[in-house]
Design a protein around this motif. Structure first.
Motif, short mmCIF file in Angstrom:
data_model
loop_
_atom_site.label_atom_id
_atom_site.label_comp_id
_atom_site.label_asym_id
_atom_site.label_seq_id
_atom_site.Cartn_x
_atom_site.Cartn_y
_atom_site.Cartn_z
N GLN A 166 0.73 -1.21 0.09
CA GLN A 166 0.03 -0.17 0.04
C GLN A 166 0.89 1.25 0.01
OE1 GLN A 166 -1.92 -1.33 3.58
NE2 GLN A 166 -4.08 -1.32 2.55
N HIS A 217 1.17 4.19 -2.86
CA HIS A 217 0.97 5.54 -2.74
C HIS A 217 2.01 6.29 -2.97
CE1 HIS A 217 0.14 9.19 -0.62
NE2 HIS A 217 0.85 9.17 0.26
N HIS A 223 2.46 6.51 -6.85
CA HIS A 223 1.38 7.12 -7.62
C HIS A 223 0.38 6.24 -8.43
CE1 HIS A 223 2.50 11.09 -6.36
NE2 HIS A 223 3.70 10.73 -6.90
N THR A 269 -8.67 0.02 -6.03
CA THR A 269 -7.28 -0.38 -5.22
C THR A 269 -7.42 -1.48 -4.37
OG1 THR A 269 -6.76 2.10 -5.28
CG2 THR A 269 -5.60 0.81 -3.64
#
Length: 163
Positions: A88, A92, A95, A103
């Motif tokens: 995760q 992030h 991008h 997601t």
């Protein structure tokens, strides 16, 4: 019908009609709304969860079929409280998400890939993602994020290849 299963390590049970989908049990009955409903036909992958450790599209499984299984949702794979897990965090940082709707399913799918293949190639990642549709990112940043997670795992294990 009474259905008993373990969700994110916690025993759960509910009375459901035989036609209720696993995704609806998770979202509507158990309140685990991280699992999304996208196409409702098993095509887009937004509803992917792990059933006994294997990625499964929860919109294509009846809740009663999950009797006795261990189900993991996006809520069950977070890092320590308040933190993202490494995948995760990489998504992030690279991008790899935009609107974020796909997601959760993508993270569950990719978690299984990394468990099965700790150092996947770009082609392996792209092939694995064929069951997860994203209308925003174009996948390039997602692939880069997975490669980054694999590289960081190698570095932590002392297996990094010198550049």
């Amino acid at each position: 019908m009474r259905t008993r299963l373990t969700v994110n390590g916690v025993p759960a049970e509910a009375d459901v009609e035989p036609r209720v989908l696993l995704v609806d049990l998770l979202r509507d009955t158990l309140g685990l709304t991280g699992t999304k409903v996208g196409c409702d036909t098993g095509q887009c992958g937004t509803c992917v969860v792990h059933v006994n450790g294997v990625s499964a599209k929860s919109c294509a499984i009846l809740a009663v079929q999950a009797e006795g299984t261990e189900v993991t949702t996006i809520e069950g794979i977070n890092g320590p409280p308040g933190e993202l897990n490494p995948l995760q965090a990489a998504l992030h940082a690279m991008h790899g998400t935009q609107c974020g709707f796909c997601t959760p399913g993508m993270v569950l799918s990719l978690t299984e890939l990394l468990r099965r293949t700790p150092r996947p190639t770009e082609d392996q990642i792209r092939t694995w993602l064929t069951g997860n549709l994203c209308r925003c990112t174009g996948y390039h940043s997602v692939v880069r994020a997975v490669l980054r997670v694999a590289a960081e795992a190698d570095e932590q294990a002392g297996l990094a290849v010198p550049r």
